[in-house]
Design a protein around this motif. Structure first.
Motif, mmCIF file in Angstrom:
data_model
loop_
_atom_site.group_PDB
_atom_site.id
_atom_site.type_symbol
_atom_site.label_atom_id
_atom_site.label_comp_id
_atom_site.label_asym_id
_atom_site.label_seq_id
_atom_site.Cartn_x
_atom_site.Cartn_y
_atom_site.Cartn_z
ATOM 1 N N ALA A 97 7.696 -28.336 38.466
ATOM 2 C CA ALA A 97 6.689 -27.413 37.949
ATOM 3 C C ALA A 97 7.096 -26.875 36.579
ATOM 4 O O ALA A 97 6.278 -26.797 35.649
ATOM 5 N N PHE A 98 8.360 -26.524 36.443
ATOM 6 C CA PHE A 98 8.840 -25.939 35.195
ATOM 7 C C PHE A 98 8.750 -26.932 34.038
ATOM 8 O O PHE A 98 8.283 -26.596 32.948
ATOM 9 N N VAL A 99 9.195 -28.183 34.277
ATOM 10 C CA VAL A 99 9.172 -29.157 33.184
ATOM 11 C C VAL A 99 7.744 -29.607 32.868
ATOM 12 O O VAL A 99 7.439 -29.954 31.720
ATOM 13 N N GLU A 100 6.858 -29.592 33.876
ATOM 14 C CA GLU A 100 5.452 -29.910 33.597
ATOM 15 C C GLU A 100 4.821 -28.817 32.737
ATOM 16 O O GLU A 100 4.039 -29.107 31.826
ATOM 17 N N TYR A 101 5.192 -27.571 33.002
ATOM 18 C CA TYR A 101 4.704 -26.475 32.156
ATOM 19 C C TYR A 101 5.223 -26.636 30.729
ATOM 20 O O TYR A 101 4.473 -26.498 29.763
ATOM 21 N N GLN A 102 6.510 -26.978 30.590
ATOM 22 C CA GLN A 102 7.069 -27.178 29.263
ATOM 23 C C GLN A 102 6.377 -28.322 28.529
ATOM 24 O O GLN A 102 6.241 -28.289 27.311
ATOM 25 N N GLY A 132 3.305 -29.082 28.833
ATOM 26 C CA GLY A 132 1.893 -28.772 28.644
ATOM 27 C C GLY A 132 0.984 -29.331 29.725
ATOM 28 O O GLY A 132 -0.251 -29.321 29.582
ATOM 29 N N ILE A 133 1.574 -29.817 30.825
ATOM 30 C CA ILE A 133 0.772 -30.320 31.949
ATOM 31 C C ILE A 133 0.565 -29.153 32.908
ATOM 32 O O ILE A 133 1.116 -29.103 34.017
ATOM 33 N N CYS A 134 -0.214 -28.189 32.474
ATOM 34 C CA CYS A 134 -0.215 -26.872 33.113
ATOM 35 C C CYS A 134 -0.905 -26.851 34.468
ATOM 36 O O CYS A 134 -0.454 -26.165 35.389
ATOM 37 N N ALA A 135 -2.003 -27.583 34.627
ATOM 38 C CA ALA A 135 -2.694 -27.597 35.914
ATOM 39 C C ALA A 135 -1.792 -28.197 36.997
ATOM 40 O O ALA A 135 -1.725 -27.686 38.124
ATOM 41 N N TYR A 153 -0.225 -20.479 34.963
ATOM 42 C CA TYR A 153 -1.635 -20.074 35.063
ATOM 43 C C TYR A 153 -2.184 -19.688 33.686
ATOM 44 O O TYR A 153 -3.312 -20.046 33.320
ATOM 45 N N ASP A 154 -1.395 -18.964 32.922
ATOM 46 C CA ASP A 154 -1.811 -18.577 31.575
ATOM 47 C C ASP A 154 -2.052 -19.811 30.709
ATOM 48 O O ASP A 154 -3.062 -19.914 30.007
ATOM 49 N N CYS A 155 -1.127 -20.765 30.800
ATOM 50 C CA CYS A 155 -1.254 -22.005 30.039
ATOM 51 C C CYS A 155 -2.486 -22.796 30.468
ATOM 52 O O CYS A 155 -3.144 -23.453 29.650
ATOM 53 N N ALA A 156 -2.813 -22.728 31.766
ATOM 54 C CA ALA A 156 -3.972 -23.452 32.292
ATOM 55 C C ALA A 156 -5.282 -22.725 32.031
ATOM 56 O O ALA A 156 -6.340 -23.191 32.460
ATOM 57 N N GLY A 157 -5.221 -21.563 31.344
ATOM 58 C CA GLY A 157 -6.444 -20.823 31.006
ATOM 59 C C GLY A 157 -6.973 -19.955 32.121
ATOM 60 O O GLY A 157 -8.188 -19.712 32.197
ATOM 61 N N ASN A 158 -6.092 -19.455 32.973
ATOM 62 C CA ASN A 158 -6.514 -18.610 34.088
ATOM 63 C C ASN A 158 -5.707 -17.312 34.062
ATOM 64 O O ASN A 158 -4.798 -17.106 34.865
ATOM 65 N N PRO A 159 -6.063 -16.384 33.137
ATOM 66 C CA PRO A 159 -5.261 -15.158 32.995
ATOM 67 C C PRO A 159 -5.344 -14.229 34.202
ATOM 68 O O PRO A 159 -4.404 -13.483 34.475
ATOM 69 N N GLN A 160 -6.462 -14.270 34.920
ATOM 70 C CA GLN A 160 -6.592 -13.401 36.090
ATOM 71 C C GLN A 160 -5.523 -13.741 37.132
ATOM 72 O O GLN A 160 -4.872 -12.849 37.675
#
Length: 581
Positions: free
Chosen positions: A441-446, A448-451, A478-485
């Motif tokens: 999950a962490f490396v996918e976030y890094q 940019g594969i946020c979903a 979630y923030d990276c995926a465009g879901n701030p809530q």
């Protein structure tokens, strides 16, 4: 010795004369070295720019103030010689590139291959001290194969391609150098100069990794099998070497136990892993290592090993029985199969520091095979010696094996060269283990594969109750995926577990990005109350003031950030943007 006991009865002078016989084919060694160099960089090339992973990210070169830490600050840490090599890498390339770090590891692996060749060749010369020219050439072929297998076996990738595993490649280089110096002595009695050299190498190895404490036992075992009859008088002959190493090993062992006294991941103080449970588990793991040596399939960066809480759990009793049976047979047939017998005891001895009684949180790691690997090489060479086949057919068969091993290593390094791929591979093999999911999950976030990162965090949280750090990272995904809530919801969960300034500043950042400035400022005020010296709180406050058009207050906020953290780049960039307007 007789056909059963392969011990030379020749005088030291005779031994020296035979062992110094010139080799008319020295050019073969030069060609072999060139081929080894090309092969090493060929199979490890995909990983030379591979990312920092796991423990890599916790080393000193990753500290924010690494650039200003003096050399002595690096050397005061555990394993100072290892830290010195990392310091050299950091001074050369910082953390912008991993290439230099990986190249050092590959060169150490290459040096270790040369030492493996020398060690195997020397032991084989003792195995057949009066061999014909054909037998000597046969031994050279087997020595080259053993070195090639060490160089190209895919089981070595974790030790070489994982930057933090330099503790293995470096310490093993020093251990093997001491071992080769011990083997190539001209007489049974060691000279003072040779003893000093071996002691220096032993100390250097211990300053690289602690598993080198078994070196004195390796020397005694080697003397028993190959140099002379085992007796107190013959052992005492080299007391000037054995006594200092034994005392050093004891001191190092005590030091390690003191360091591990309150360590949550290793040592006898671990609450949920008793020494006997670890031992039962390792009896099974040792056979997994043997299987990976002969059939290198199913390699895993983070294997999921069930703990044998009793001797009957997970077949531990059968694994222990198997080890005892093979050990007894190796002792009984030590004169008929001395090389295989010696290899088995070398294997167990060198594996003992990490795979016996001292509990370690991770019961299995491929890098722990790096030093004991030579024991299995001796067993392999013994088997090959007895293979009735022509020399050309033997060379062709062994060459094919090395090509296959090299291809497998190259493919494994394709994974090591990409953080997402290596963790996907681990998750596929350890689907119910928390750490591989979390790391993926962490490396996918890094990347940019946020979903996908959000989904992996969710699955990790289903495996194990989410901790504060996972919730923070999950919120960022979630923030990276465009879901701030959802990001705010996870941050609030994290704040309930650990109400730190960092957590509340992240909540303020999310509210600010949503344009909810009152809520943002309230969260940032809480962050100030938690830790008034946490610099990023004032950075986010400055961002809100800048968005509200209060540029002068924003400048004051950013300047306050720099007063607390002079190296804060986001604040410098924000001040530059305001100045440019």
């Amino acid at each position: 010795m007789s056909n059963k006991v392969r011990k030379s009865k020749r005088s030291p002078a005779a031994v020296s004369t035979v062992e110094s016989r010139p080799n008319p084919l020295l050019w073969i060694y030069g060609v072999g070295l060139v081929i080894a160099f090309i092969a090493a960089f060929q199979v490890y090339w995909p990983a030379l720019r591979g990312p920092f992973l796991l423990d890599d990210t916790h080393n000193s070169y990753m500290l924010p103030d690494a650039g200003i830490i003096p050399l002595m600050g690096w050397l005061r840490q555990m394993r100072p010689l290892l830290m010195f090599t990392f310091w050299l890498n950091f001074k050369q390339s910082g953390t912008d590139s991993t290439f230099g770090y990986h190249v050092v590891n590959v060169f150490l692996h290459l040096f270790n291959t040369v030492l493996i060749f020398l060690a195997v060749q020397k032991i084989l010369s003792w195995r057949t001290p009066d061999g014909t020219a054909y037998e000597q050439r046969h031994s050279q072929i087997l020595s080259f194969f053993a070195a090639g297998l060490f160089l190209l076996h895919p089981l070595q990738t974790e030790s070489v391609s994982y930057i933090a595993s330099r503790s293995e490649t470096l310490s093993v280089f020093l251990v093997l150098a001491a071992y080769v110096a011990f083997l190539y002595r001209p007489t049974d009695a060691l000279s003072v100069l040779r003893i000093l050299g071996i002691l220096v190498l032993f100390v250097a190895a211990a300053l690289s990794k602690e598993h080198t404490v078994v070196l004195v036992a390796l020397f005694v075992l080697t003397d028993y099998y190959w140099r002379f009859e085992f007796s107190p008088a013959t052992i005492w002959r080299n007391w000037k070497l054995y006594v200092p190493i034994a005392l050093g090993a004891v001191a190092a062992g005590v030091g390690v136990l003191v360091i591990l006294r309150n360590n949550p991941t290793a040592g006898f103080q671990m609450r949920d892993l008793a020494w006997y449970q670890y031992f039962f588990t390792e009896c099974r793991v040792i056979w997994d290592y043997v299987r990976l040596f002969f059939i290198p399939a199913g390699q895993n960066l983070d294997p999921d090993i069930d703990i044998s809480r009793s001797i009957l759990a997970h077949g531990a009793v059968f694994a222990l029985a198997g080890l005892l049976i093979v050990t007894v047979l190796a002792w009984i047939y030590r004169r008929r199969f001395p090389l295989a017998s010696y290899g088995w005891f070398v294997w167990l001895l060198l594996l003992a520091p990490t795979s016996s009684f001292v509990p370690i949180r991770d019961p299995m790691a491929e890098r722990r095979m790096y030093l004991p690997f030579i024991g299995l090489l001796f067993i392999t060479v013994e088997l090959l010696r007895r293979w009735k086949i022509s020399r050309n057919a033997l060379v062709a068969a062994l060459g094919l094996v090395l090509i296959v091993e090299g291809v497998l290593t190259y493919e494994r390094n394709l994974l090591w060269g990409n953080a997402v791929d290596i963790w996907k591979d681990s998750v596929s093999k350890s689907p119910t283990k928390y750490r591989p999911r979390y790391q993926l999950a962490f490396v996918e976030y890094q990347a940019g594969i946020c979903a996908d990162a959000v989904e992996q965090y969710q699955q990790a949280a289903a495996i194990e109750r989410p901790r504060h750090d996972l919730l923070l990272d999950w919120a960022l995904a979630y923030d990276c995926a465009g879901n701030p809530q959802q990001a705010i919801a996870k941050l609030q969960q994290a704040a309930a577990l650990e109400p730190s300034a960092h957590t509340y500043s992240q909540i303020g950042m999310e509210f600010g990005k949503m344009g909810k400035y009152p809520e943002a400022l309230a969260a940032l005020e809480t962050a100030q109350q938690r830790d008034p010296r946490f610099a990023m709180t004032y950075f986010y406050i400055g961002n809100i003031h800048a968005l509200q058009g209060n540029q002068s207050q924003a400048v004051a906020d950013y300047q306050h950030v720099l007063a607390l953290d002079p190296n804060n780049e986001p604040a410098r960039e924000a001040l530059a943007r305001i100045a440019s307007r």
